[in-house]
Design a protein around this motif. Sequence first.
Motif, PDB file in Angstrom:
ATOM      1  N   PRO A  66       0.825  -1.213   0.000  1.00 27.78           N
ATOM      2  CA  PRO A  66       0.000   0.000   0.000  1.00 27.78           C
ATOM      3  C   PRO A  66       0.859   1.264   0.000  1.00 27.78           C
ATOM      4  CG  PRO A  66      -0.676  -1.525   1.745  1.00 27.78           C
ATOM      5  CD  PRO A  66       0.631  -2.015   1.221  1.00 27.78           C
ATOM      6  N   GLY A  67       0.316   2.340  -0.565  1.00 26.00           N
ATOM      7  CA  GLY A  67       0.979   3.629  -0.480  1.00 26.00           C
ATOM      8  C   GLY A  67       1.073   4.101   0.952  1.00 26.00           C
ATOM      9  N   PHE A  68       2.078   4.914   1.241  1.00 29.81           N
ATOM     10  CA  PHE A  68       2.277   5.443   2.591  1.00 29.81           C
ATOM     11  C   PHE A  68       1.298   6.580   2.877  1.00 29.81           C
ATOM     12  CE2 PHE A  68       6.372   3.695   1.253  1.00 29.81           C
ATOM     13  CZ  PHE A  68       6.634   2.831   2.300  1.00 29.81           C
ATOM     14  N   ILE A  69       1.022   6.767   4.159  1.00 25.06           N
ATOM     15  CA  ILE A  69       0.099   7.808   4.627  1.00 25.06           C
ATOM     16  C   ILE A  69       0.819   8.652   5.664  1.00 25.06           C
ATOM     17  CG2 ILE A  69      -2.072   8.240   5.870  1.00 25.06           C
ATOM     18  CD1 ILE A  69      -2.998   5.450   4.780  1.00 25.06           C
ATOM     19  N   CYS A  70       0.646   9.966   5.595  1.00 26.91           N
ATOM     20  CA  CYS A  70       1.220  10.896   6.576  1.00 26.91           C
ATOM     21  C   CYS A  70       0.084  11.558   7.331  1.00 26.91           C
ATOM     22  CB  CYS A  70       2.070  11.950   5.873  1.00 26.91           C
ATOM     23  SG  CYS A  70       2.776  13.175   6.998  1.00 26.91           S
ATOM     24  N   SER A  71       0.061  11.400   8.645  1.00 27.66           N
ATOM     25  CA  SER A  71      -1.086  11.890   9.420  1.00 27.66           C
ATOM     26  C   SER A  71      -0.928  13.324   9.923  1.00 27.66           C
ATOM     27  CB  SER A  71      -1.362  10.951  10.603  1.00 27.66           C
ATOM     28  OG  SER A  71      -0.271  10.925  11.500  1.00 27.66           O
ATOM     29  N   HIS A  72       0.229  13.967   9.667  1.00 30.29           N
ATOM     30  CA  HIS A  72       0.377  15.377  10.057  1.00 30.29           C
ATOM     31  C   HIS A  72       1.584  15.968   9.344  1.00 30.29           C
ATOM     32  CE1 HIS A  72       0.271  19.023  12.531  1.00 30.29           C
ATOM     33  NE2 HIS A  72       1.557  18.855  12.792  1.00 30.29           N
ATOM     34  N   THR A  73       1.345  16.978   8.495  1.00 32.76           N
ATOM     35  CA  THR A  73       2.449  17.641   7.807  1.00 32.76           C
ATOM     36  C   THR A  73       2.112  19.110   7.599  1.00 32.76           C
ATOM     37  OG1 THR A  73       4.000  17.466   5.959  1.00 32.76           O
ATOM     38  CG2 THR A  73       1.661  17.132   5.438  1.00 32.76           C
ATOM     39  N   HIS A  74       3.111  19.856   7.127  1.00 35.77           N
ATOM     40  CA  HIS A  74       2.946  21.276   6.784  1.00 35.77           C
ATOM     41  C   HIS A  74       3.649  21.507   5.450  1.00 35.77           C
ATOM     42  CE1 HIS A  74       1.639  22.334  10.899  1.00 35.77           C
ATOM     43  NE2 HIS A  74       2.630  21.573  11.332  1.00 35.77           N
ATOM     44  N   PHE A  75       2.892  21.605   4.375  1.00 35.80           N
ATOM     45  CA  PHE A  75       3.507  21.831   3.072  1.00 35.80           C
ATOM     46  C   PHE A  75       4.332  23.122   3.046  1.00 35.80           C
ATOM     47  CE2 PHE A  75      -0.227  19.421   0.916  1.00 35.80           C
ATOM     48  CZ  PHE A  75       0.409  18.215   1.114  1.00 35.80           C
ATOM     49  N   TYR A  76       3.812  24.175   3.682  1.00 39.25           N
ATOM     50  CA  TYR A  76       4.453  25.486   3.566  1.00 39.25           C
ATOM     51  C   TYR A  76       5.853  25.509   4.160  1.00 39.25           C
ATOM     52  CZ  TYR A  76       3.744  26.818   8.486  1.00 39.25           C
ATOM     53  OH  TYR A  76       3.803  26.900   9.855  1.00 39.25           O
ATOM     54  N   SER A  77       6.183  24.537   5.018  1.00 41.76           N
ATOM     55  CA  SER A  77       7.494  24.544   5.662  1.00 41.76           C
ATOM     56  C   SER A  77       8.626  24.294   4.678  1.00 41.76           C
ATOM     57  CB  SER A  77       7.543  23.491   6.774  1.00 41.76           C
ATOM     58  OG  SER A  77       7.496  22.177   6.244  1.00 41.76           O
ATOM     59  N   VAL A  78       8.288  23.905   3.440  1.00 43.14           N
ATOM     60  CA  VAL A  78       9.340  23.651   2.450  1.00 43.14           C
ATOM     61  C   VAL A  78      10.195  24.885   2.226  1.00 43.14           C
ATOM     62  CG1 VAL A  78       8.020  24.272   0.373  1.00 43.14           C
ATOM     63  CG2 VAL A  78       9.773  22.502   0.238  1.00 43.14           C
ATOM     64  N   PHE A  79       9.640  26.076   2.448  1.00 44.88           N
ATOM     65  CA  PHE A  79      10.403  27.297   2.210  1.00 44.88           C
ATOM     66  C   PHE A  79      11.403  27.605   3.320  1.00 44.88           C
ATOM     67  CE2 PHE A  79       6.897  28.477  -0.797  1.00 44.88           C
ATOM     68  CZ  PHE A  79       7.700  28.524  -1.920  1.00 44.88           C
ATOM     69  N   SER A  80      11.440  26.779   4.343  1.00 41.67           N
ATOM     70  CA  SER A  80      12.448  26.963   5.393  1.00 41.67           C
ATOM     71  C   SER A  80      13.752  26.243   5.061  1.00 41.67           C
ATOM     72  CB  SER A  80      11.917  26.446   6.734  1.00 41.67           C
ATOM     73  OG  SER A  80      11.802  25.029   6.723  1.00 41.67           O
ATOM     74  N   ASP A 134      -2.612  17.658   5.835  1.00 42.38           N
ATOM     75  CA  ASP A 134      -1.830  18.894   5.930  1.00 42.38           C
ATOM     76  C   ASP A 134      -2.470  19.895   6.891  1.00 42.38           C
ATOM     77  OD1 ASP A 134       0.442  20.496   4.874  1.00 42.38           O
ATOM     78  OD2 ASP A 134      -1.172  21.837   4.235  1.00 42.38           O
ATOM     79  N   HIS A 135      -1.625  20.800   7.397  1.00 39.79           N
ATOM     80  CA  HIS A 135      -2.023  21.816   8.374  1.00 39.79           C
ATOM     81  C   HIS A 135      -1.366  23.108   7.921  1.00 39.79           C
ATOM     82  CE1 HIS A 135      -2.319  23.498  12.559  1.00 39.79           C
ATOM     83  NE2 HIS A 135      -3.328  22.645  12.673  1.00 39.79           N
ATOM     84  N   HIS A 136      -2.138  24.010   7.317  1.00 47.35           N
ATOM     85  CA  HIS A 136      -1.572  25.165   6.615  1.00 47.35           C
ATOM     86  C   HIS A 136      -1.661  26.449   7.434  1.00 47.35           C
ATOM     87  CE1 HIS A 136      -0.263  27.728   3.422  1.00 47.35           C
ATOM     88  NE2 HIS A 136      -1.395  28.397   3.400  1.00 47.35           N
ATOM     89  N   ALA A 137      -0.676  27.349   7.203  1.00 46.45           N
ATOM     90  CA  ALA A 137      -0.692  28.669   7.835  1.00 46.45           C
ATOM     91  C   ALA A 137      -0.098  29.695   6.884  1.00 46.45           C
ATOM     92  CB  ALA A 137       0.104  28.656   9.140  1.00 46.45           C
ATOM     93  N   ALA A 138      -0.809  30.810   6.687  1.00 48.31           N
ATOM     94  CA  ALA A 138      -0.321  31.930   5.874  1.00 48.31           C
ATOM     95  C   ALA A 138      -1.188  33.142   6.220  1.00 48.31           C
ATOM     96  CB  ALA A 138      -0.394  31.613   4.383  1.00 48.31           C
ATOM     97  N   PRO A 139      -0.909  33.842   7.327  1.00 47.84           N
ATOM     98  CA  PRO A 139      -1.786  34.897   7.827  1.00 47.84           C
ATOM     99  C   PRO A 139      -2.115  36.010   6.846  1.00 47.84           C
ATOM    100  CG  PRO A 139      -0.153  34.317   9.483  1.00 47.84           C
ATOM    101  CD  PRO A 139       0.236  33.598   8.224  1.00 47.84           C
ATOM    102  N   ASN A 140      -1.229  36.245   5.880  1.00 46.84           N
ATOM    103  CA  ASN A 140      -1.479  37.321   4.918  1.00 46.84           C
ATOM    104  C   ASN A 140      -2.059  36.832   3.595  1.00 46.84           C
ATOM    105  OD1 ASN A 140      -0.569  39.523   6.556  1.00 46.84           O
ATOM    106  ND2 ASN A 140       1.523  38.787   6.258  1.00 46.84           N
ATOM    107  N   ALA A 141      -2.464  35.565   3.558  1.00 42.79           N
ATOM    108  CA  ALA A 141      -3.081  35.010   2.349  1.00 42.79           C
ATOM    109  C   ALA A 141      -4.011  33.878   2.762  1.00 42.79           C
ATOM    110  CB  ALA A 141      -2.017  34.522   1.375  1.00 42.79           C
TER     111      ALA A 141
END
Length: 457
Positions: A66-80, A134-141
Amino acid sequence: MSSPQTLVIHNGRVLTLGDSPRVIENGAVSIDRSTGRIIAVDESAKILEAHKDAELIDAEGKVVMPGFICSHTHFYSVFSRGFALPEAPAKTFLEVLQRLWWRLDKALNMEDTYMSAMACTIQAVKCGTTTLIDHHAAPNAIPGSLDEIAKATTGAGIRACLCYEVTDRNSLEEAEAGVSENIRFIQRCVKEQNPLLAASFGLHASFTVGDKTMESICRRLRREVPPEQFGIHIHVAEGLYDQDQCQDRCHKTVVSRLNELGLLGPRTICAHCVYVTPEDEDTLKQTDTIIAHNPSSNMNNAVGFANVKRMLDKGILVGMGTDGMSQDMISEFKTGYCGHKLEARDPSVMGWELGQLLFANNAKIAERFFGFPIGHLTPGAAGDVVILDYDPPTPITPGNWPWHFMFGVSACDVNSTIVGGKVLMRNHVLNLPQPQFDEKAVMKRARECSVGVWERF
């Protein structure tokens, strides 16, 4: 010319997982592309006989699972990635938030949100991760931000459960915008019934959401969200500060506060739970609340580990996430496997249990949000499959597979990734829609966006 309705992956060493895991030598999986569900799992000869007009993928003796599953991530953190803080390194977890993450998320615009999701989606496919929460954050957008992420994930063909991280640490107006974005997106998912898309209601953490905002959230959730969609996705007691602040302000633990507000339950994910008390754990069990364990992030932030073994013994549903460190669940499993042994100074702990988090429990978590079986190769389950370039030097059995993953497999072994019967990567070559998912073009534009993010930071 259209593809045949049925896809058959044959001549593989099939690891089914699920409630009754099997290893089928020279096994096969058939998938109905019109429904995206598995038709049958059996010996190759039987499957090939039953589906003579199917499109065939010869697994060539590789591991099929089976494909893997991620139960908590933050896509936006890639820019760090690669970013150096302009001041001294943070010494505490609260400083990590204040100096890095709360400044990074403010620097994001709508294109950054989209490109971060695109970059992480490509990484997920290459790592064999087919479902992400995913759990997203972007206060200005904020308004429309979840649609941008969904455009990336559904466009690529992976499954994603999305939410926006509500906080009033900046302003009450921003918090209300986050509440509205969550509710709007939940209502969109209910209406569309897209099998690749699900929604939750995101909150940052107890210590950044005041009573007025919590009251508004509870009121609007009950009024505007169907009962079967009720639940939140929130960081809980990741650092000791969260518990201490709640005790000082509310005279109770974070879990007690959420429980008294009626926010715990089967569709609530409490990420981390490093500093929850045994009594908190009892409450989480009684409410059937989910915990998402994120070993690599906990080690990176030096906050310690949750007592996962005790939580599992109590019957709590504990899954595994990455907290945005990557989308590579094999690496996350390895980190947790070694980290728990070091933490306990005991080489016997958390081997099989970590495997249960990664597969059985993450599958159960995904099923709560998507509403159908995911994460195991059984008839009727999602046709999400990975093929691994792993030729084991010793037998794989239903009882020893976690140790094969620990000592023999890496994300580099992911040969092919299939979601709902659609081949997203074959023989290590991405097969995503073009041109928007051209890997070189995506990463080039992401790098260009990152310059603006870092400048605004």
